[in-house]
Design a protein around this motif. Structure first.
Motif, mmCIF file in Angstrom:
data_model
loop_
_atom_site.group_PDB
_atom_site.id
_atom_site.type_symbol
_atom_site.label_atom_id
_atom_site.label_comp_id
_atom_site.label_asym_id
_atom_site.label_seq_id
_atom_site.Cartn_x
_atom_site.Cartn_y
_atom_site.Cartn_z
ATOM 1 N N PHE A 557 0.831 -1.198 0.000
ATOM 2 C CA PHE A 557 0.000 0.000 0.000
ATOM 3 C C PHE A 557 0.873 1.259 0.000
ATOM 4 O O PHE A 557 2.015 1.247 0.479
ATOM 5 C CB PHE A 557 -0.921 0.016 1.228
ATOM 6 C CG PHE A 557 -1.875 -1.144 1.283
ATOM 7 C CD1 PHE A 557 -3.001 -1.175 0.474
ATOM 8 C CD2 PHE A 557 -1.643 -2.219 2.136
ATOM 9 C CE1 PHE A 557 -3.880 -2.251 0.525
ATOM 10 C CE2 PHE A 557 -2.505 -3.295 2.194
ATOM 11 C CZ PHE A 557 -3.629 -3.316 1.382
ATOM 12 N N ARG A 558 0.322 2.324 -0.528
ATOM 13 C CA ARG A 558 1.020 3.604 -0.515
ATOM 14 C C ARG A 558 1.321 4.033 0.920
ATOM 15 O O ARG A 558 2.374 4.620 1.212
ATOM 16 C CB ARG A 558 0.159 4.674 -1.204
ATOM 17 C CG ARG A 558 0.798 6.046 -1.278
ATOM 18 C CD ARG A 558 1.874 6.104 -2.315
ATOM 19 N NE ARG A 558 2.570 7.392 -2.330
ATOM 20 C CZ ARG A 558 3.550 7.698 -3.147
ATOM 21 N NH1 ARG A 558 3.955 6.806 -4.043
ATOM 22 N NH2 ARG A 558 4.141 8.868 -3.098
ATOM 23 N N SER A 559 0.398 3.737 1.816
ATOM 24 C CA SER A 559 0.619 4.078 3.226
ATOM 25 C C SER A 559 1.816 3.312 3.788
ATOM 26 O O SER A 559 2.555 3.835 4.623
ATOM 27 C CB SER A 559 -0.640 3.765 4.050
ATOM 28 O OG SER A 559 -1.029 2.406 3.900
ATOM 29 N N ASP A 560 2.015 2.053 3.331
ATOM 30 C CA ASP A 560 3.204 1.300 3.741
ATOM 31 C C ASP A 560 4.470 2.053 3.339
ATOM 32 O O ASP A 560 5.406 2.211 4.136
ATOM 33 C CB ASP A 560 3.231 -0.084 3.072
ATOM 34 C CG ASP A 560 2.087 -0.981 3.510
ATOM 35 O OD1 ASP A 560 1.458 -0.674 4.543
ATOM 36 O OD2 ASP A 560 1.845 -1.991 2.830
ATOM 37 N N LEU A 561 4.495 2.503 2.088
ATOM 38 C CA LEU A 561 5.665 3.212 1.561
ATOM 39 C C LEU A 561 5.967 4.461 2.391
ATOM 40 O O LEU A 561 7.118 4.692 2.808
ATOM 41 C CB LEU A 561 5.426 3.594 0.097
ATOM 42 C CG LEU A 561 6.456 4.515 -0.551
ATOM 43 C CD1 LEU A 561 7.815 3.841 -0.618
ATOM 44 C CD2 LEU A 561 5.993 4.942 -1.942
ATOM 45 N N GLU A 562 4.934 5.260 2.639
ATOM 46 C CA GLU A 562 5.144 6.512 3.369
ATOM 47 C C GLU A 562 5.626 6.257 4.795
ATOM 48 O O GLU A 562 6.532 6.955 5.288
ATOM 49 C CB GLU A 562 3.850 7.323 3.365
ATOM 50 C CG GLU A 562 3.455 7.813 1.969
ATOM 51 C CD GLU A 562 2.131 8.558 1.977
ATOM 52 O OE1 GLU A 562 1.522 8.688 3.070
ATOM 53 O OE2 GLU A 562 1.692 9.003 0.899
ATOM 54 N N GLN A 563 5.041 5.271 5.465
ATOM 55 C CA GLN A 563 5.434 4.990 6.845
ATOM 56 C C GLN A 563 6.844 4.387 6.920
ATOM 57 O O GLN A 563 7.601 4.680 7.850
ATOM 58 C CB GLN A 563 4.420 4.043 7.501
ATOM 59 C CG GLN A 563 3.058 4.675 7.752
ATOM 60 C CD GLN A 563 3.160 5.931 8.608
ATOM 61 O OE1 GLN A 563 3.726 5.912 9.695
ATOM 62 N NE2 GLN A 563 2.632 7.039 8.110
ATOM 63 N N LEU A 564 7.191 3.553 5.956
ATOM 64 C CA LEU A 564 8.542 2.989 5.921
ATOM 65 C C LEU A 564 9.587 4.084 5.708
ATOM 66 O O LEU A 564 10.628 4.112 6.374
ATOM 67 C CB LEU A 564 8.640 1.932 4.817
ATOM 68 C CG LEU A 564 8.015 0.572 5.136
ATOM 69 C CD1 LEU A 564 7.850 -0.262 3.874
ATOM 70 C CD2 LEU A 564 8.864 -0.185 6.153
ATOM 71 N N LEU A 565 9.322 4.969 4.756
ATOM 72 C CA LEU A 565 10.257 6.074 4.504
ATOM 73 C C LEU A 565 10.430 6.926 5.758
ATOM 74 O O LEU A 565 11.560 7.258 6.162
ATOM 75 C CB LEU A 565 9.757 6.930 3.341
ATOM 76 C CG LEU A 565 9.912 6.343 1.933
ATOM 77 C CD1 LEU A 565 9.174 7.198 0.917
ATOM 78 C CD2 LEU A 565 11.394 6.236 1.556
ATOM 79 N N LYS A 566 9.307 7.269 6.383
ATOM 80 C CA LYS A 566 9.349 8.130 7.568
ATOM 81 C C LYS A 566 10.111 7.464 8.710
ATOM 82 O O LYS A 566 10.973 8.089 9.343
ATOM 83 C CB LYS A 566 7.921 8.464 7.995
ATOM 84 C CG LYS A 566 7.824 9.413 9.180
ATOM 85 C CD LYS A 566 6.355 9.728 9.493
ATOM 86 C CE LYS A 566 6.232 10.653 10.697
ATOM 87 N NZ LYS A 566 4.798 10.939 11.004
#
Length: 704
Positions: A557-566
């Motif tokens: 999910f896009r939310s996975d990507l954003e949280q991993l980056l953060k």
């Protein structure tokens, strides 16, 4: 199955009528598997299936069984999945040979056998006494005012002494008048029960205290039983309990393979021992010996000669510790299986079915009987290749030709599409011209390790997850600042409109976020709430403990990507999201990117990443087998010079735990298809060779 049918779970038996989606039951491999569907059937005709060990299961006519026969097994064929209705027919048809068969073979012997469950995995519990010690006391012990046992084997005496609680010992009581057996008290060695040390006086015997707490103290031989804490415990406890019982009241039949026996005058103890044997992957039958009485025994007392319950059984592991018995035990090449003897109607009852996540569709019911709960996903893949010419121009035509719908009771909605008898072979033949086997036995690939990493959610999170799965609604409490600068809270309900949406939401929940966008409000697109960070913690741990080697992380999910980056950037990790460019591929392969985030959809054929690293993390597993295999293949491929490790993060108690089985099931279907195509191609190649030889002979003849 009927609503009162017991279903085996990791914590004991649970009635079929009480089963819910998300419950864990025991599969054929002895391990827990999740219940994926519960389907009430209403009032149905019920049939009683009776097996060779006199166990019975009551089920509906369309209940499925995985069965095999001696003939099929000799040909290397897998079990046949068939309904009770088909089994009970006087004549049915075998998919393996297309020959009509029945419940019995030509000699009248039962034809169909069901698989035996593997040793069942049950959680460990604390126990007050060593299991072997308790087994000996239940077998040849006296549990009354004193606690003692009788044996003629010094080996058993040594085992019991080693199993006693601290400061307890064996005191020789004397010899039995009718034999050479010795009797031993279990005592502290002090009169009045006092123990050595500063404290004097009567001290309770810890063995006697434990027996009292277990409800065994004062029971006579025909009243004994095995306490639940020993029946429902890990494999080691159950096996040692059985060995204590069999070393005293069991025997191994010389020259009969692994056939052993156990005898007792207690009907309840006989049932408990059958439970132990079956839970350890064994097969057991019982017969009752009626003894004439009363009789005067050699010791001088009169015995009423109660019925004697004799169990004959086989196990994949020795049930004896005593050497003189263990040396007669031999492991059989295959544990005996139950065979189906009779199927008969018994009236109408309320019934219910369940489906489980296990790839073989099997679960365990009453008396440890293994019973049953796709080719269906092929249509969309083949349609992309030939626009429907092979399997039908639409999914409806495909289903109508090769599947039978299993409806949700009271609706016109199919709960499951069941393949017809010849579906697999016919579908393989229909698409053989479109499928090419890319398997190469000469291909050298690096060692691959699949590591399933369990991520534990807090109890309140698991409760919320299960309620969301059950009710399709989850309330999210959002804290925000109002116009006056005050902190306020609001509650937003996330609703899963259907099963497909629910599956996606459960995947999101397991990974730590939930999308909360309103489909009627474009301004909320992409909005999500953070539920937990347990997977993020595990990713950070794995990255920090990878020895400085680059890691590829697959997200969904896009939310996975954003949280991993953060999370990783905050931890000081140089992390980048793959943008599909050749420049980024070169940077990765030059080992300039410590951590790269990759979506499976961008990891197609031809993307070579094997030079940049050998470790991958699946943050959220995909349902798509093609994406899964291709993403793994970016690292696990020729040219990789290191062993490859793939970590799959699985949130315990969630949708994640069934994903490995789902992917394995799809992979098995694909492998079966490739095998079928390979076999057909081999036949065509042989025919082509023969035709070429004939043409050469013809050409030579015309020249002459």
């Amino acid at each position: 199955m009927t609503l009162d049918a017991p279903i085996l779970t990791p914590t004991g038996w649970k009635l079929m009528g009480d089963m819910q989606v998300g419950d864990l039951v025991i599969g054929s491999g002895g391990k827990p598997t999740e219940v994926m569907g519960v389907w009430p059937q209403g009032d149905k005709p019920i049939f009683r299936v009776t097996f060779s060990d006199e166990t019975v299961v009551d089920c509906t006519e369309d209940h499925l069984w995985a069965v095999n026969s001696r003939s099929r097994r000799s040909k290397g064929l897998d079990p046949l999945v068939i309904s009770t209705g088909e089994l009970k027919k006087g004549r049915s048809r075998s998919r393996a040979t297309d020959i009509e068969v029945g419940l019995t073979d030509m000699n009248g012997a039962p034809r169909w056998a069901t698989p035996t469950v593997a040793p069942v995995e049950v959680s460990s519990q604390d126990i007050p006494l060593d299991p072997y010690l308790l087994g000996v006391l239940l077998g040849d012990g006296h549990i009354g005012h004193s606690v003692d046992f009788t044996t003629m084997d010094p080996e058993i005496t040594r085992y019991v002494a080693e199993a006693l609680p601290p400061r307890m010992q064996l005191t020789h009581k004397g010899y039995r008048r009718d034999s050479k057996a010795s009797a031993y008290y279990i005592t502290s060695g002090k009169r009045g029960g006092s123990l050595p040390g500063a404290i004097r006086g009567a001290v309770p015997n810890p063995v006697k205290t434990a027996l009292r707490n277990l409800g065994l103290l004062g029971l006579r031989s025909w009243e004994k039983f095995i306490p639940d804490v020993y029946l429902w415990n890990n494999t080691t406890v159950r096996l040692e309990m059985l060995r204590g019982l069999c070393d005293t009241d069991g025997c191994s039949k010389t020259g009969r393979g692994s056939t052993s026996s156990f005898g007792t005058s207690s009907p309840r103890l006989a049932e408990d021992v059958k439970h132990l044997i079956r839970s350890l992957g064994g097969y057991v039958t019982q017969h009752i010996e009626q003894r004439e009485g009363p009789q005067v025994m050699p010791q001088g007392h009169t015995s009423s000669m109660r019925p004697h319950y004799v169990l004959t059984f086989g196990l994949p592991i020795s049930p004896f510790r005593l050497l003189r018995k263990a040396k007669n035990w031999q492991k059989r090449w295959r544990t005996k299986e139950r065979t189906i003897h009779f199927i008969e109607p018994i009236g109408n009852e309320q019934a219910q079915c369940i489906t489980v996540a296990a790839s073989d569709g099997l679960f365990v019911t009453k008396d440890f009987v293994v019973t049953h709960n796709s080719l269906h996903d092929l249509w969309s893949q083949i349609y992309l290749l030939d626009q429907g010419r092979a399997l039908g121009h639409n999914i409806t035509a495909f289903r109508n030709r090769w599947f039978t719908p299993k409806m949700v009771p009271g609706t016109n909605t199919p709960a499951k599409w069941v393949p017809t008898a010849n579906a697999e072979a016919e579908i393989h033949q229909a698409i053989a011209h479109l499928v090419m086997s890319a398997q190469n036995t000469d291909l050298v690939l690096p060692e691959l390790t699949i590591d399933d990493v369990n991520v534990t959610l807090t109890p309140d999170l698991l409760t919320a997850y299960k309620e969301f799965r059950r009710d399709l609604v989850l309330d999210i409490v959002r804290t925000h600042t109002d116009a006056d600068g005050n902190l306020t809270q609001s509650v937003e309900s996330i609703v899963a409109q259907n099963q497909a949406v629910l599956t996606s939401k459960l995947m999101q929940f397991a990974s730590g976020t939930l999308y909360t966008a309103d489909p009627d409000d474009p301004s909320t697109q992409g909005r999500y709430e953070i539920i937990h960070d347990k997977k993020l913690e595990m990713v950070e741990y794995l990255v920090r403990n990878n020895g400085g080697e680059p890691i590829l992380i697959a997200y969904h999910f896009r939310s996975d990507l954003e949280q991993l980056l953060k999370r990783l950037q905050k931890a000081g990790v140089d992390v980048r999201a793959f943008d599909g460019s050749r420049q980024m591929v070169r940077q990765w392969n030059d080992r300039q990117i410590p951590v790269m985030l990759l979506h499976p959809a961008s990891a197609g054929h031809g993307l070579n990443l094997q030079e940049g690293g050998s470790t991958m993390i699946w943050y959220t597993l995909t349902h798509n087998l093609e994406w899964y295999l291709q993403t793994n293949g970016r690292l696990h491929r020729t040219g990789q010079n290191k062993p490859v490790t793939i970590h799959r993060l699985l949130a315990k108690g969630t949708h994640d735990e069934r994903m490995p089985a789902v992917l394995a099931d799809k992979k098995q279907i694909q492998d079966d298809l490739i095998d079928a195509v390979d076999a057909e191609n081999a036949t065509l190649a042989a025919l082509e060779g023969e035709i070429q030889d004939d043409l050469n002979d013809l050409w030579t003849a015309t020249r002459l």
